[in-house]
Design a protein around this motif. Structure first.
Motif, PDB file in Angstrom:
ATOM      1  N   GLY A   1      -7.145   5.684 -24.029  1.00 10.31           N
ATOM      2  CA  GLY A   1      -6.232   5.797 -24.904  1.00 10.31           C
ATOM      3  C   GLY A   1      -5.089   6.833 -23.787  1.00 10.31           C
ATOM      4  O   GLY A   1      -3.751   7.410 -25.021  1.00 10.31           O
ATOM      5  N   LYS A   2      -5.823   7.879 -22.762  1.00 10.74           N
ATOM      6  CA  LYS A   2      -5.063   8.756 -22.655  1.00 10.74           C
ATOM      7  C   LYS A   2      -4.578   8.238 -21.200  1.00 10.74           C
ATOM      8  O   LYS A   2      -4.859   8.454 -20.349  1.00 10.74           O
ATOM      9  N   PRO A   3      -2.826   8.572 -20.933  1.00  9.74           N
ATOM     10  CA  PRO A   3      -2.454   8.488 -19.645  1.00  9.74           C
ATOM     11  C   PRO A   3      -2.335   9.547 -18.727  1.00  9.74           C
ATOM     12  O   PRO A   3      -2.519  10.683 -19.191  1.00  9.74           O
ATOM     13  N   GLN A   4      -2.820   8.498 -17.309  1.00 14.48           N
ATOM     14  CA  GLN A   4      -2.924  10.509 -16.381  1.00 14.48           C
ATOM     15  C   GLN A   4      -2.629   9.342 -15.441  1.00 14.48           C
ATOM     16  O   GLN A   4      -2.254   8.304 -14.441  1.00 14.48           O
ATOM     17  N   VAL A   5      -1.471   9.568 -13.964  1.00 18.82           N
ATOM     18  CA  VAL A   5      -0.916   9.407 -13.055  1.00 18.82           C
ATOM     19  C   VAL A   5      -2.052   9.846 -11.831  1.00 18.82           C
ATOM     20  O   VAL A   5      -2.601  10.871 -11.498  1.00 18.82           O
ATOM     21  N   LEU A   6      -2.382   8.639 -11.089  1.00 15.76           N
ATOM     22  CA  LEU A   6      -3.831   8.741 -10.710  1.00 15.76           C
ATOM     23  C   LEU A   6      -3.233   9.185  -9.006  1.00 15.76           C
ATOM     24  O   LEU A   6      -4.286   9.834  -8.199  1.00 15.76           O
ATOM     25  N   MET A   7      -2.225   8.429  -8.557  1.00 19.47           N
ATOM     26  CA  MET A   7      -1.350   9.179  -7.524  1.00 19.47           C
ATOM     27  C   MET A   7       0.319   8.686  -7.424  1.00 19.47           C
ATOM     28  O   MET A   7       0.717   7.518  -7.746  1.00 19.47           O
ATOM     29  N   ASP A   8       0.866   9.778  -6.649  1.00 18.48           N
ATOM     30  CA  ASP A   8       2.332   9.006  -5.994  1.00 18.48           C
ATOM     31  C   ASP A   8       2.179   9.570  -4.206  1.00 18.48           C
ATOM     32  O   ASP A   8       2.500  10.663  -4.638  1.00 18.48           O
ATOM     33  N   GLY A   9       2.312   8.569  -3.766  1.00 26.16           N
ATOM     34  CA  GLY A   9       2.434   8.820  -2.751  1.00 26.16           C
ATOM     35  C   GLY A   9       3.126   7.260  -1.867  1.00 26.16           C
ATOM     36  O   GLY A   9       4.151   6.846  -2.836  1.00 26.16           O
ATOM     37  N   VAL A  10       2.836   7.486  -0.874  1.00 22.54           N
ATOM     38  CA  VAL A  10       4.213   6.142  -0.055  1.00 22.54           C
ATOM     39  C   VAL A  10       3.145   6.236   1.489  1.00 22.54           C
ATOM     40  O   VAL A  10       1.946   6.175   1.481  1.00 22.54           O
ATOM     41  N   ILE A  11       3.603   4.224   1.196  1.00 24.12           N
ATOM     42  CA  ILE A  11       2.671   3.836   2.392  1.00 24.12           C
ATOM     43  C   ILE A  11       3.168   3.909   3.285  1.00 24.12           C
ATOM     44  O   ILE A  11       3.800   4.025   4.340  1.00 24.12           O
ATOM     45  N   THR A  12       2.205   4.100   3.897  1.00 25.15           N
ATOM     46  CA  THR A  12       2.317   3.983   5.824  1.00 25.15           C
ATOM     47  C   THR A  12       1.440   3.005   6.575  1.00 25.15           C
ATOM     48  O   THR A  12       1.774   3.562   7.778  1.00 25.15           O
ATOM     49  N   HIS A  13       0.922   2.381   6.545  1.00 25.83           N
ATOM     50  CA  HIS A  13      -0.005   2.059   7.149  1.00 25.83           C
ATOM     51  C   HIS A  13       0.066   0.465   6.416  1.00 25.83           C
ATOM     52  O   HIS A  13      -0.428   0.482   5.185  1.00 25.83           O
ATOM     53  N   GLN A  14      -0.112  -0.912   6.828  1.00 27.61           N
ATOM     54  CA  GLN A  14      -0.479  -2.069   6.240  1.00 27.61           C
ATOM     55  C   GLN A  14      -1.226  -3.325   7.192  1.00 27.61           C
ATOM     56  O   GLN A  14      -0.875  -2.689   8.169  1.00 27.61           O
ATOM     57  N   GLN A  15      -2.405  -3.502   6.592  1.00 26.78           N
ATOM     58  CA  GLN A  15      -3.409  -4.647   7.026  1.00 26.78           C
ATOM     59  C   GLN A  15      -3.198  -5.618   6.419  1.00 26.78           C
ATOM     60  O   GLN A  15      -3.964  -6.217   6.103  1.00 26.78           O
ATOM     61  N   LEU A  16      -3.657  -6.773   7.712  1.00 26.86           N
ATOM     62  CA  LEU A  16      -3.379  -8.447   7.164  1.00 26.86           C
ATOM     63  C   LEU A  16      -4.616  -8.657   7.747  1.00 26.86           C
ATOM     64  O   LEU A  16      -4.931  -8.156   8.817  1.00 26.86           O
ATOM     65  N   LEU A  17      -5.757  -8.913   6.812  1.00 30.35           N
ATOM     66  CA  LEU A  17      -7.143  -9.160   7.610  1.00 30.35           C
ATOM     67  C   LEU A  17      -7.313 -11.148   6.952  1.00 30.35           C
ATOM     68  O   LEU A  17      -8.230 -11.070   5.721  1.00 30.35           O
ATOM     69  N   PRO A  18      -6.416 -11.867   8.047  1.00 26.55           N
ATOM     70  CA  PRO A  18      -6.665 -13.109   7.636  1.00 26.55           C
ATOM     71  C   PRO A  18      -8.096 -14.153   7.667  1.00 26.55           C
ATOM     72  O   PRO A  18      -8.856 -13.194   8.207  1.00 26.55           O
ATOM     73  N   SER A  19      -8.436 -15.030   6.823  1.00 30.50           N
ATOM     74  CA  SER A  19     -10.083 -15.291   6.576  1.00 30.50           C
ATOM     75  C   SER A  19      -9.963 -17.339   6.957  1.00 30.50           C
ATOM     76  O   SER A  19      -8.728 -17.949   6.468  1.00 30.50           O
ATOM     77  N   ASN A  20     -11.018 -17.418   7.818  1.00 31.72           N
ATOM     78  CA  ASN A  20     -10.909 -18.761   8.282  1.00 31.72           C
ATOM     79  C   ASN A  20     -11.578 -19.473   6.640  1.00 31.72           C
ATOM     80  O   ASN A  20     -11.485 -20.946   6.419  1.00 31.72           O
ATOM     81  N   ASN A  21     -12.052 -18.881   5.841  1.00 27.82           N
ATOM     82  CA  ASN A  21     -12.676 -19.315   4.697  1.00 27.82           C
ATOM     83  C   ASN A  21     -11.755 -19.079   3.370  1.00 27.82           C
ATOM     84  O   ASN A  21     -11.147 -18.112   3.186  1.00 27.82           O
ATOM     85  N   PRO A  22     -12.109 -20.221   2.763  1.00 28.74           N
ATOM     86  CA  PRO A  22     -10.641 -20.217   1.655  1.00 28.74           C
ATOM     87  C   PRO A  22     -11.046 -18.446   0.708  1.00 28.74           C
ATOM     88  O   PRO A  22     -11.993 -18.606   0.264  1.00 28.74           O
ATOM     89  N   GLY A  23     -10.089 -18.002   0.199  1.00 29.82           N
ATOM     90  CA  GLY A  23      -9.534 -16.804  -0.860  1.00 29.82           C
ATOM     91  C   GLY A  23     -10.603 -15.817  -0.383  1.00 29.82           C
ATOM     92  O   GLY A  23     -10.860 -14.866  -0.726  1.00 29.82           O
ATOM     93  N   GLU A  24     -10.748 -15.898   1.382  1.00 31.90           N
ATOM     94  CA  GLU A  24     -11.023 -14.430   1.809  1.00 31.90           C
ATOM     95  C   GLU A  24     -10.013 -13.610   2.478  1.00 31.90           C
ATOM     96  O   GLU A  24     -10.014 -12.508   3.107  1.00 31.90           O
TER      97      GLU A  24
END
Length: 379
Positions: free
Chosen positions: A82-105
């Protein structure tokens, strides 16, 4: 993400963050946030990246909205019991795509840093005439007001504004580099803490916070009161460092001795490592443009900072068993590990790991030696 009294809210956007789309929230697999009381904090979000076999769907739905673009701002809030707290205020600096041949992975991972990363993008040469380092720190922090920075600058005792006829402080490098450089001259730290309200951040430039009300204790091997899953302690006898040398006083041009063999930090241990039979002594590199008092403050900072690496405790706790969120940059008590390692510690960093039904925190604690200064800690 709602489970067992924990609710995570994600705000994201290029300028003013707004609630993340339902597609993004439903794809969120886990969250990791690291708070550091000595350097830049960071975060990592992992999303499940499902995609239909339709030829119309040529991209992953998580990426289509553009919410995960580099330099988008991300605010993470946790409502814990019931108590709110800000855990992070930041900026995205890196993006990574990890495709898989297995469905859902397949997955997409975005990594970012707190808003201080925006202070580290442009190197500058700037003069600060007739301004002491307290004024300079406040001025630099104020220039990033659009990120909601609230300055909390503690003036050093030896911080006097130089006369322009004698010396003009000149900044070479990024704003973040210069803030850290000025902090080190006084044994200070600079870091940014998210909150207290969403969209605001506290920019702290001052000594490590070794005073104040300790957080609830970390309890080990105490039956039903145990709240730590694992913990280990290391004592580094080579960490503690004293300073001995000379400096040429800027005001008098006379050579003065520079000897620091004790710490000015509030003691957390009964016996400091500076009292060992053998202690490392260093000669400071040539210090130019400083008065005797400023050079002594610099040397004192070397000694005080070295004590952070004497006793280091690392461990993991379950936030639900701890019944709270452990804060970096504050004190915490440890009990149940014996007289040598019980007592108060400074929380150097905390890594928060959240996924459905689970909230764990990995922590790093430090202090300057062995033995507790108190018979009991706050439960």
């Amino acid at each position: 993400m709602v489970k067992l009294g924990i609710q995570l809210t994600v705000l994201i956007g290029s300028t003013v963050p707004k609630p993340a789309s339902s597609v993004l929230i439903e794809s969120l697999a886990n969250v990791e946030v690291t708070h550091s009381a000595q350097e830049r904090s960071g975060f990592q979000l992992r999303f499940r990246a499902g995609r239909s076999a339709s030829l119309v769907e040529r991209d992953y739905p998580v990426l289509k909205s553009g919410e995960l673009k580099p330099f988008n701002r991300v605010i993470l809030m946790v409502i814990f019991n019931g108590k709110p707290q800000v855990l992070m205020d930041g900026v995205i600096t890196h993006q990574q795509l990890l495709p898989s041949n297995n469905p859902g992975e397949s997955s997409i991972v975005v990594t970012g840093e707190d808003v201080s990363v925006m202070m580290d993008l442009e190197e500058k040469i700037v003069e600060h005439p007739a301004q002491n380092e307290t004024i300079i720190a406040n001025k630099i922090i104020a220039s990033y007001a659009k990120y909601g920075l609230i300055p909390q600058v503690i003036p050093p005792l030896t911080d006097k504004p130089p006369l322009p006829t004698e010396r003009i402080p000149v900044q070479h490098g990024t704003d973040l580099d210069y803030l850290l450089k000025m902090a080190r001259r006084h044994g200070y730290v600079f870091y940014i803490t998210p909150g207290p309200a969403p969209g605001t951040n506290t920019a702290y430039w001052g000594p490590p916070k070794r005073l104040g009300l300790p957080q609830s204790a970390l309890s080990v091997n105490m039956g039903s009161n145990t709240n730590v899953e694992s913990i280990s302690f290391e004592y580094n006898a080579l960490a503690a460092t004293t300073v001995s040398g000379q400096v040429q006083d800027r005001d008098t041009n006379k050579v003065k001795s520079l000897d620091v063999s004790s710490s000015k930090l509030f003691p957390l241990a009964q016996t400091s490592a500076l009292k060992q039979s053998q202690v490392r002594t260093v000669v400071p590199k040539p210090i130019q443009g400083l008065s005797e008092s400023q050079a002594k403050a610099f040397a004192q900072g070397i000694t005080d900072t070295s004590l952070d690496d004497v006793v280091v405790a690392e461990g993991t706790l379950n936030a639900l068993e701890y019944n709270g969120i452990l804060q970096a940059g504050a004190l915490v008590g440890v009990r149940g590990v014996g007289n040598q390692y019980d007592g108060f510690y400074y929380v150097k960093s905390v890594t928060h790991q959240l996924q459905s039904g689970q909230y764990k925190q990995q922590f790093v604690l430090t202090r300057e030696g062995l033995g507790s200064t108190t018979l009991a800690v706050v439960p």
